[in-house]
Enzyme design. Structure first.
Site, PDB file in Angstrom:
ATOM      1  N   ASP A   1       0.717  -1.190   0.121  1.00  0.00           N
ATOM      2  CA  ASP A   1       0.060   0.159  -0.096  1.00  0.00           C
ATOM      3  C   ASP A   1       0.844   1.108  -0.195  1.00  0.00           C
ATOM      4  O   ASP A   1       1.544   1.512   1.014  1.00  0.00           O
ATOM      5  CB  ASP A   1      -0.993   0.037   1.155  1.00  0.00           C
ATOM      6  N   HIS A   2       1.100   2.031  -1.132  1.00  0.00           N
ATOM      7  CA  HIS A   2       2.104   2.907  -1.285  1.00  0.00           C
ATOM      8  C   HIS A   2       1.921   4.281  -0.233  1.00  0.00           C
ATOM      9  O   HIS A   2       2.911   4.566  -0.092  1.00  0.00           O
ATOM     10  CB  HIS A   2       2.329   3.349  -2.779  1.00  0.00           C
TER      11      HIS A   2
ATOM     12  N   HIS B   1      -5.973   2.360   1.355  1.00  0.00           N
ATOM     13  CA  HIS B   1      -5.318   3.691   1.722  1.00  0.00           C
ATOM     14  C   HIS B   1      -6.136   4.133   3.369  1.00  0.00           C
ATOM     15  O   HIS B   1      -5.361   4.207   4.246  1.00  0.00           O
ATOM     16  CB  HIS B   1      -5.481   4.603   0.881  1.00  0.00           C
TER      17      HIS B   1
END
Length: 481
Positions: free
Chosen positions: A175-176, A238
């Site tokens: 999950d960037h 996110h």
């Protein structure tokens, strides 16, 4: 916890989908920047693979063009040295015989890190191909790029396919957002400062807001987005990860297992939403970034019930957060591109300043476009011309240059790629986290379907439908804008 086989650094990094947009914009520039900072292992080889027919030299030319376009010139370093790390193998992941050449290029007795930036439908044949050619043994680890399914059932199917060849200790779900400096700094803010932790509970915090605003519309994501919507595209991953970091209990150590144990407890404690605790919207034509833009249905070319905006009022049923609402809001074609967490503290129990209008303290954690932390406090207005004590709200703002970015503003993928190479899972998502997230999201979608809820319209360039404002204001809360 991290298994002993992951202690060694990877000697080979394999990039699936190496000619795709993510590789061009993020992965190759990030790896070049890490190389320029001498953070990559000196013997690391990078093998790109995709269906395109390219030689090693042509892949290096592709990488050079991507780096020149997406990485600032002062971060490039000795690009020739980085490009010499790159090799390429053409591979159709659905064709088993194609893996033989890849395995030959990797060689024997190498610690391997694999990054899959392909469609989830290709995960299963890719993993089967890797396993059949000895590339999924105890010296290999694999990183999965989202989306990991469209609901709990499909997510479990993907995870089962990966687990058939890789143990959980060797699976890195990315999950960037977790690679962003301010997101990581949230952990430091909470657990390295005695100032906040005694106040980080329902006794002192009134509510929390998390906003992820986008000014863009569909762009190139037409097919994916209409099948996903804002809830699955942004909230499921996110926003729930941000919520978990805000709400989790102090872990026993900054260790992958300990941190993720606490996050999953939060996700499992999320209360099922009531029918009046969610609002969905879909943008219509309007003005965005000074331009007239079409509505979602016009961009899509057909009518759709897909939500481009969602606002939720969530509760966490545990001792720390009982009675504290978490307001989540995300959407496309909003007025600003912004990701921020706002922690609103309670008012003082008694004011000794009868003529002053006291405002509660507020902690604003900005994640994008700028990374910053601001704490608002009440203070005296300077001067002697006022009778008594006149107060005003003042910010303690640490948005100083390089406060969170260091010498250079890093791409979030830099940290995550480096952790993958080094074998550190702390900033990656564990299977039980993903499944807890999907369970909560699936319940929301099931509720919408049962109620026949369809998105309310809002004009592009606004903050969503008016019902989203009412969702907060009926509790006496205003969205932070």
């Amino acid at each position: 916890m991290r298994g002993p086989e992951l202690i060694r650094k990877a000697q080979t990094l394999i990039l699936f989908g190496a000619t795709g947009d993510l590789s061009r914009r993020m992965l190759l520039p990030s790896l070049c920047a890490l190389d320029a900072d001498d953070l990559l292992p000196p013997d690391l080889e990078i093998i790109g693979t995709a269906r395109s027919e390219l030689s090693d030299g042509e892949f290096r030319d592709f990488a050079r063009e991507a780096i020149e376009q997406f990485l600032p010139a002062d971060r490039v370093g000795g690009m020739a040295e980085f490009l010499n790390r790159l090799r390429y193998t053409q591979l159709d992941v659905t064709t088993p015989e194609g893996y033989a050449e890849l395995a030959e290029k990797v060689g024997d007795d190498r610690d391997i890190a694999i990054f899959l930036s392909t469609a989830p439908s290709l995960f299963k044949p890719t993993i089967e191909g890797l396993a059949s050619h000895g590339l999924a043994d105890a010296h290999s680890r694999i990183c999965l790029e989202k989306p990991l399914g469209t609901d709990l059932e499909s997510s479990c199917a993907i995870n089962d396919a990966v687990a058939a060849a890789f143990s959980e200790e060797r699976i890195f779900r990315i999950d960037h957002y977790l690679g962003k400096e301010t997101v990581q700094n949230l952990i430091a803010l909470r657990f390295a400062n005695i100032l906040f932790e005694p106040l980080w509970n329902a006794q002192h915090i009134d509510h929390v807001q998390i906003t992820v605003g986008e000014t863009v519309g569909l762009e190139s994501r037409v097919d994916f987005y209409d099948g996903a919507g804002a809830l699955r595209d942004m909230v499921q991953n996110h926003m729930l990860q941000l919520l978990a970091l805000v709400a989790m209990e102090p872990p026993s150590s900054f260790d992958a297992g300990a941190v993720r144990d606490e996050k999953v407890k939060v996700l499992r404690a999320l209360r099922k939403l009531k029918s009046d605790e969610s609002v969905t919207g879909q943008y219509r034509g309007g003005a965005s970034n000074g331009e007239i833009v079409p509505g979602y249905d016009e961009e899509l070319g057909k009518d759709s019930d897909t939500e481009t905006f969602v606002a939720l009022k969530a509760h966490i049923d545990n001792w720390r957060w009982q009675g504290v609402p978490f307001y989540l809001r995300t959407g496309k074609r909003l007025p600003e591109r912004v990701t921020e967490i706002i922690v609103n503290f309670r008012c003082v129990p008694h004011s000794i300043f009868p003529d002053a209008r006291l405002k509660p303290n507020r902690l604003v954690i900005g994640i994008q476009p700028e990374e910053n932390i601001t704490l608002s406090l009440m203070a005296k207005v300077p001067g002697i011309e006022h009778e008594g004590m006149t107060l005003r709200e003042v910010p303690l703002d640490i948005r100083m240059p390089d406060a969170f970015t260091g010498k250079h503003k890093r791409i979030a993928y830099e940290r995550l790629l480096l952790d993958l190479i080094n074998g550190d899972q702390t900033l990656f998502v564990r299977r039980d986290e993903v499944e807890a997230q999907w369970k909560w999201i699936d319940a929301i979608r099931a509720g919408w379907e049962a109620e026949g809820k369809t998105p309310k319209t809002y004009n592009a360039g606004s903050w969503g439908p008016s019902a989203a404002i009412a969702l907060a204001e009926r509790d006496g809360v205003s969205w932070h804008e």
